[in-house]
Design a protein around this motif. Sequence first.
Motif, mmCIF file in Angstrom:
data_model
loop_
_atom_site.group_PDB
_atom_site.id
_atom_site.type_symbol
_atom_site.label_atom_id
_atom_site.label_comp_id
_atom_site.label_asym_id
_atom_site.label_seq_id
_atom_site.Cartn_x
_atom_site.Cartn_y
_atom_site.Cartn_z
ATOM 1 N N PHE A 1 13.735 -4.936 -6.340
ATOM 2 C CA PHE A 1 13.557 -4.449 -4.975
ATOM 3 C C PHE A 1 14.374 -5.322 -4.031
ATOM 4 C CE2 PHE A 1 10.341 -7.651 -5.686
ATOM 5 C CZ PHE A 1 10.315 -8.389 -4.506
ATOM 6 N N GLU A 2 14.558 -4.825 -2.811
ATOM 7 C CA GLU A 2 15.379 -5.520 -1.834
ATOM 8 C C GLU A 2 14.536 -6.015 -0.681
ATOM 9 O OE1 GLU A 2 19.162 -4.674 1.194
ATOM 10 O OE2 GLU A 2 18.738 -3.290 -0.463
ATOM 11 N N PHE A 3 14.825 -7.230 -0.237
ATOM 12 C CA PHE A 3 14.154 -7.785 0.944
ATOM 13 C C PHE A 3 15.115 -8.743 1.634
ATOM 14 C CE2 PHE A 3 11.377 -10.858 3.105
ATOM 15 C CZ PHE A 3 10.668 -9.977 3.919
ATOM 16 N N ASN B 1 18.356 -8.991 -3.411
ATOM 17 C CA ASN B 1 17.588 -8.366 -4.486
ATOM 18 C C ASN B 1 16.664 -9.391 -5.141
ATOM 19 O OD1 ASN B 1 18.720 -5.661 -4.462
ATOM 20 N ND2 ASN B 1 20.615 -6.609 -5.163
ATOM 21 N N TYR B 2 15.431 -8.912 -5.441
ATOM 22 C CA TYR B 2 14.419 -9.782 -6.034
ATOM 23 C C TYR B 2 13.726 -9.078 -7.192
ATOM 24 C CZ TYR B 2 14.682 -12.892 -1.974
ATOM 25 O OH TYR B 2 15.103 -13.767 -1.007
ATOM 26 N N LEU C 1 8.398 -14.673 -6.751
ATOM 27 C CA LEU C 1 9.585 -13.902 -6.389
ATOM 28 C C LEU C 1 10.843 -14.684 -6.740
ATOM 29 C CD1 LEU C 1 8.421 -12.561 -2.921
ATOM 30 C CD2 LEU C 1 8.008 -11.629 -5.189
ATOM 31 N N SER D 1 6.958 -1.105 -5.071
ATOM 32 C CA SER D 1 7.092 -0.725 -3.665
ATOM 33 C C SER D 1 5.920 -1.241 -2.832
ATOM 34 C CB SER D 1 7.197 0.801 -3.543
ATOM 35 O OG SER D 1 6.041 1.422 -4.075
ATOM 36 N N GLN E 1 6.750 -4.773 -2.132
ATOM 37 C CA GLN E 1 7.812 -4.806 -1.134
ATOM 38 C C GLN E 1 7.252 -4.546 0.266
ATOM 39 O OE1 GLN E 1 10.737 -1.705 -1.527
ATOM 40 N NE2 GLN E 1 12.372 -2.965 -0.630
#
Length: 358
Positions: free
Chosen positions: A296-298, A302-303, A314, A346, A349
């Motif tokens: 996922f992206e934060f 990307n993590y 993380l 999700s 996230q």
Amino acid sequence: MSLLLVKEIPKILSCKYALFYLCFIVLFQMSSAFAFEKSQVVELSSLGAFELKFSTVKKANLMVGQNLIGEVSYKPGENYAVVLPFDVQKVIYHAENGRYVNQGETIASVEGFDVHHYIDAFESAKKILEISASHFETNKQYFDNKTLKTAQWLEITKNYYDAKLNLEHFEHQMSFVRISKDNKISLISPKKGILKTPNFQHIKSKGDLVFDVINLKSIKVKITTPLLYNGGISHFVVSPTCQLKLTSIENIADKYHQILWASPTSEHCNLTLGQSVKVTPILSFDGYEIPKAAIFEFNEQNYIAIKLENNVSLVAINIIAANNNAYYATSKENIVNKQVLISSVSILQGKLLKLGAE
């Protein structure tokens, strides 16, 4: 108050508002980053009653690149060329183009006015050498006894070696020319390999190419690859039973690409000269194979979430490439054989986004 001072006041206020807005943005980003730093480890219980599934991160030493198109060919100069030794009016091929031929096998027969002239010239070359050799040996005794002038001896010697070279030229041609008892001429294969006949129609003059013979070991796959693959290719896959090993790299680029040559590692490839084949490059790689569902992206990074008993940690990753089900990625941390979250990602996230907004 002067008019000049009145005009300067809006400018001062504008600068103050700009500085205030800039400070607000910096403080907001710092608070967001601080909140994220605190969330490097997230309790699984905070994700609620959602189903949590994990998968194992695999070490990847190889990764699959994008499919390329290769051409079954041979390097320039590795073909054994046979040319016409004299002018002809007709060439009749007796072996199919692309077929494997043995050494000495008849490839074609030729017809024309110069056929008999060639045979006569060959017989004359043998007789002239015989006479020249006898003359050479006889006069050598006179030269040794100093009863023959040097100029005469040089002329005799020259004639002898010219006759010898001329016959050797004919004898070399006999490696691919066969004269039958009824004085018909056939062209035979001087080597074993794959027969390749030329595409052009007018094969009639002395020196014209009649056919090539390509050794099986010379047949390779010519592949045009992106320069970014340079030095990273382990091998190529054509099918489950056919792999190609890299044999050479042409170090001259054509803009963003360069040419590689690869050869089959087994006899199961069944490659045909001139054939186009789809090849999959297998690239050397030092990283991990991670399920796509885990990433996922934060904050534009990307993590993945690695399981630590009742928590997840993380870990930042860099995606390099992908296949159907996974990404090839690198990380500063050693995550091989770690359990990575692949469901409810999700939800995690969303929780991080909420923390970053607080």
